[in-house]
Design a protein around this motif. Sequence first.
Motif, PDB file in Angstrom:
ATOM      1  N   ILE A  42      32.478  44.775  46.820  1.00 50.06           N
ATOM      2  CA  ILE A  42      33.595  45.679  47.101  1.00 50.06           C
ATOM      3  C   ILE A  42      34.824  45.401  46.238  1.00 50.06           C
ATOM      4  O   ILE A  42      35.409  46.337  45.673  1.00 50.06           O
ATOM      5  N   PRO A  43      35.265  44.138  46.066  1.00 46.84           N
ATOM      6  CA  PRO A  43      36.437  43.926  45.213  1.00 46.84           C
ATOM      7  C   PRO A  43      36.197  44.308  43.765  1.00 46.84           C
ATOM      8  O   PRO A  43      37.118  44.759  43.071  1.00 46.84           O
ATOM      9  N   ALA A  44      34.977  44.130  43.266  1.00 49.49           N
ATOM     10  CA  ALA A  44      34.676  44.558  41.896  1.00 49.49           C
ATOM     11  C   ALA A  44      34.810  46.063  41.771  1.00 49.49           C
ATOM     12  O   ALA A  44      35.380  46.585  40.791  1.00 49.49           O
ATOM     13  N   ALA A  45      34.286  46.801  42.773  1.00 45.60           N
ATOM     14  CA  ALA A  45      34.376  48.260  42.735  1.00 45.60           C
ATOM     15  C   ALA A  45      35.830  48.727  42.842  1.00 45.60           C
ATOM     16  O   ALA A  45      36.278  49.582  42.063  1.00 45.60           O
ATOM     17  N   LEU A  46      36.587  48.154  43.778  1.00 47.85           N
ATOM     18  CA  LEU A  46      37.970  48.588  43.970  1.00 47.85           C
ATOM     19  C   LEU A  46      38.841  48.229  42.775  1.00 47.85           C
ATOM     20  O   LEU A  46      39.721  48.998  42.375  1.00 47.85           O
ATOM     21  N   THR A  47      38.606  47.058  42.185  1.00 50.15           N
ATOM     22  CA  THR A  47      39.367  46.671  40.996  1.00 50.15           C
ATOM     23  C   THR A  47      39.066  47.631  39.846  1.00 50.15           C
ATOM     24  O   THR A  47      39.971  48.046  39.114  1.00 50.15           O
ATOM     25  N   GLY A  48      37.801  47.982  39.672  1.00 49.00           N
ATOM     26  CA  GLY A  48      37.437  48.932  38.625  1.00 49.00           C
ATOM     27  C   GLY A  48      38.054  50.293  38.856  1.00 49.00           C
ATOM     28  O   GLY A  48      38.548  50.946  37.924  1.00 49.00           O
ATOM     29  N   ALA A  86      39.083  47.019  31.307  1.00 49.81           N
ATOM     30  CA  ALA A  86      40.007  46.418  32.264  1.00 49.81           C
ATOM     31  C   ALA A  86      40.803  45.324  31.568  1.00 49.81           C
ATOM     32  O   ALA A  86      40.244  44.325  31.163  1.00 49.81           O
ATOM     33  N   ARG A  87      42.110  45.575  31.450  1.00 58.48           N
ATOM     34  CA  ARG A  87      42.943  44.589  30.759  1.00 58.48           C
ATOM     35  C   ARG A  87      43.756  43.812  31.781  1.00 58.48           C
ATOM     36  O   ARG A  87      44.735  44.288  32.318  1.00 58.48           O
ATOM     37  N   PHE A  88      43.337  42.612  32.029  1.00 63.53           N
ATOM     38  CA  PHE A  88      44.032  41.751  32.976  1.00 63.53           C
ATOM     39  C   PHE A  88      44.634  40.555  32.242  1.00 63.53           C
ATOM     40  O   PHE A  88      44.066  40.061  31.288  1.00 63.53           O
TER      41      PHE A  88
END
Length: 389
Positions: free
Chosen positions: A106-112, A184-186
């Motif tokens: 879930i966090p991978a999906a929401l972050t994306g 994704a630029r973090f």
Amino acid sequence: MRPLQLISILTTTVAVVCSLYAPQPIQRVLAAHFGVGLQTSALFITVALLPLSIAPLAYGLLLERIQARRMLMVSVLGLALATTALAFCDSLRPFLALRFAQGLLIPAALTGLMTYVATHSRPEAVQRSMAFYVAATIFGGFFGRFMAGLLTTAFDWRAPFGAIGLALSACLVLLLSLDPDARARFERIRPSAMPEILRRPAFLRVYLIIFCCFFVYTGLLNFLPHRLASLDSGISEMRIGAAYLGYLMGIAAALTSRRLCRILGGERNAMLAGLALHMTATALFALPWLTTAFLSMFPFCAGMFFVHALAPGLLNSLSDQNRGMVNGLYIAFYYTGGTLGSFLPGLVYARFGWTALVTVLCGMLGLALLLARGLCLATQAQAAPASEG
């Protein structure tokens, strides 16, 4: 961002958040099916929240090199498979293992999803697009609970997981409309920055405030189905799901937070008002009436999401560097509070009853109010070194 892309993002966001909270209103049915008690049934939510307390920090290094679209496709596919598999579980351990897997995905999906919104919106439209994204997460929190209660009442407990799995599979088709070139630029996470940030008085206070808020929020909502059943033994899962209707107040609170902040005279006063509303509504849940519990949900959610909408902006206004770590720590404190809140209050409830649980939760919010009262001095202390430099 084209309208179809925005629709795809928002629809997927709703489906992803639905998968996180669907078990909450049907805990009684799941507990009966697996033959477990109140404390073990709390794990249906706890094991999914646990990875969310550490994953945002851990994903920071990985996501620097991954395209948002690719990350979304992989995480949503995995989430669709895990969610669908829940419908076929007949024993507790595989069910909890799949819930833990959901918590990792879930966090991978929401972050994306959030990253795609930020990188594909025009600069002047970023805030508007992010407001839609936040509203979609809140709506997903309500709809996942309501839909799970409705389908369980109409069919059985397996139906919500099958439906959400099907919806996530459909979202994969929608995600094909996204442009594949977004990365994704973090900011690179520096572990050495963590103690430096936590030593800043204002930052630590805000982190502890949101920890307390989400502890209370998850603690009450996770055990609310058991409380409603004790007030009305014949209550259906559909009516329990409908009790979360007040969750939609979070959308209004999030979208009007900046305007209300100006009216109330700044972040500190606004945060105090939000916490006072959250605490008052929490206390009302101690009353032994079903109608009061349903109505109290509206100010309860409004207060929580008002504070949640203000806190990240305050942190980022105080930070001129290490924002990736600042925001990562915020998410970590937020979900750590939620993880502990989804389980520990159950120990109080099982031994001392509902009134004691509400008293403990009000005590946590009392601590948050004390922290917020000192936030003004802490903010000044934080700003002083910057002005001297």
